[in-house]
Design a protein around this motif. Structure first.
Motif, PDB file in Angstrom:
ATOM      1  N   LEU A 241       0.810  -1.180   0.054  1.00 61.30           N
ATOM      2  CA  LEU A 241       0.058  -0.024  -0.044  1.00 61.30           C
ATOM      3  C   LEU A 241       0.807   1.177   0.176  1.00 61.30           C
ATOM      4  CD1 LEU A 241      -2.872  -1.140   2.593  1.00 61.30           C
ATOM      5  CD2 LEU A 241      -2.918  -1.065  -0.128  1.00 61.30           C
ATOM      6  N   ALA A 242       2.144   1.322   0.733  1.00 59.48           N
ATOM      7  CA  ALA A 242       2.958   2.385   0.789  1.00 59.48           C
ATOM      8  C   ALA A 242       3.720   2.757  -0.365  1.00 59.48           C
ATOM      9  CB  ALA A 242       3.917   2.214   2.064  1.00 59.48           C
TER      10      ALA A 242
ATOM     11  N   LYS B  96       2.205   2.599  -3.143  1.00 59.05           N
ATOM     12  CA  LYS B  96       1.318   3.251  -3.883  1.00 59.05           C
ATOM     13  C   LYS B  96       0.497   4.236  -3.450  1.00 59.05           C
ATOM     14  CE  LYS B  96       0.667  -0.931  -6.808  1.00 59.05           C
ATOM     15  NZ  LYS B  96      -0.236  -1.914  -7.290  1.00 59.05           N
ATOM     16  N   PRO B  97       0.982   5.482  -3.049  1.00 61.49           N
ATOM     17  CA  PRO B  97       0.341   6.331  -2.172  1.00 61.49           C
ATOM     18  C   PRO B  97      -0.529   7.290  -3.178  1.00 61.49           C
ATOM     19  CG  PRO B  97       2.571   6.836  -2.535  1.00 61.49           C
ATOM     20  CD  PRO B  97       2.519   5.750  -2.966  1.00 61.49           C
TER      21      PRO B  97
ATOM     22  N   SER C  76       9.094  11.016   3.420  1.00 62.32           N
ATOM     23  CA  SER C  76       7.786  10.692   2.817  1.00 62.32           C
ATOM     24  C   SER C  76       7.344  12.342   2.297  1.00 62.32           C
ATOM     25  CB  SER C  76       6.732  10.099   3.549  1.00 62.32           C
ATOM     26  OG  SER C  76       6.485  10.758   4.772  1.00 62.32           O
TER      27      SER C  76
ATOM     28  N   ASN D  58       0.739  10.472   0.951  1.00 61.62           N
ATOM     29  CA  ASN D  58      -0.265   9.526   2.168  1.00 61.62           C
ATOM     30  C   ASN D  58      -0.617   8.555   1.782  1.00 61.62           C
ATOM     31  OD1 ASN D  58       0.296  11.547   4.418  1.00 61.62           O
ATOM     32  ND2 ASN D  58      -1.144  12.958   3.376  1.00 61.62           N
ATOM     33  N   VAL D  59      -0.953   7.409   2.651  1.00 64.37           N
ATOM     34  CA  VAL D  59      -1.514   6.270   2.282  1.00 64.37           C
ATOM     35  C   VAL D  59      -2.925   6.166   2.877  1.00 64.37           C
ATOM     36  CG1 VAL D  59      -1.441   3.865   2.552  1.00 64.37           C
ATOM     37  CG2 VAL D  59       0.813   5.006   2.377  1.00 64.37           C
TER      38      VAL D  59
ATOM     39  N   GLU E 235       3.468   7.776   3.815  1.00 64.57           N
ATOM     40  CA  GLU E 235       4.069   6.826   2.915  1.00 64.57           C
ATOM     41  C   GLU E 235       5.041   5.952   3.713  1.00 64.57           C
ATOM     42  OE1 GLU E 235       5.844   7.523  -0.741  1.00 64.57           O
ATOM     43  OE2 GLU E 235       5.761   9.428  -0.113  1.00 64.57           O
TER      44      GLU E 235
END
Length: 120
Positions: free
Chosen positions: A12-13, A15-16, A51, A54-55, A68
């Motif tokens: 997931l991180a 693909k923020p 970073s 955001n995720v 992220e």
């Protein structure tokens, strides 16, 4: 905390959502000398201590938001996210899919979808 959770969080991180424009980046304030400026690799993903995005993780009627670099904080500083967040991560559809977009909409993300338009 399981390896499965950490791997999914890394996915997931990686693909923020580029929803907000930032004025710079945030470096880890806990890494006194290096500020984690170099990323570490884990299972094919880069764990970054820096970073600027955001995720977004749809939960059960709400939307979690984290930097992220959350994976860095989990790995290097033993941050233990709340169980509700871990459950949401494990149930989260793959970012960029129609299922993910639908989950965002159903859990408070209508404003975000309008801002990012055609998220890819």
């Amino acid at each position: 905390m399981s390896n499965a959770f950490f791997t999914k969080m890394c996915r997931l991180a990686s693909k923020p959502l580029p929803v907000f424009i930032t004025a710079g980046f945030h470096a880890c304030p806990f890494c006194k000398f290096t500020q984690a400026l170099t990323a570490q690799e884990y299972d094919g993903f880069f764990v970054k201590g820096v970073s600027q995005l955001n995720v977004f993780v749809p939960g059960n009627g709400y939307l979690f938001v984290s930097p992220e670099s959350i994976t860095h904080y989990i790995d290097a500083h033993r941050y233990f996210p709340p169980q509700e967040f871990q459950d949401a991560v494990m149930a989260c559809p793959e970012p960029g899919t129609q299922t993910f977009r639908k989950a965002l909409l159903e859990n408070g993300g209508r404003v975000l979808i309008k801002q990012i338009g055609a998220y890819k």
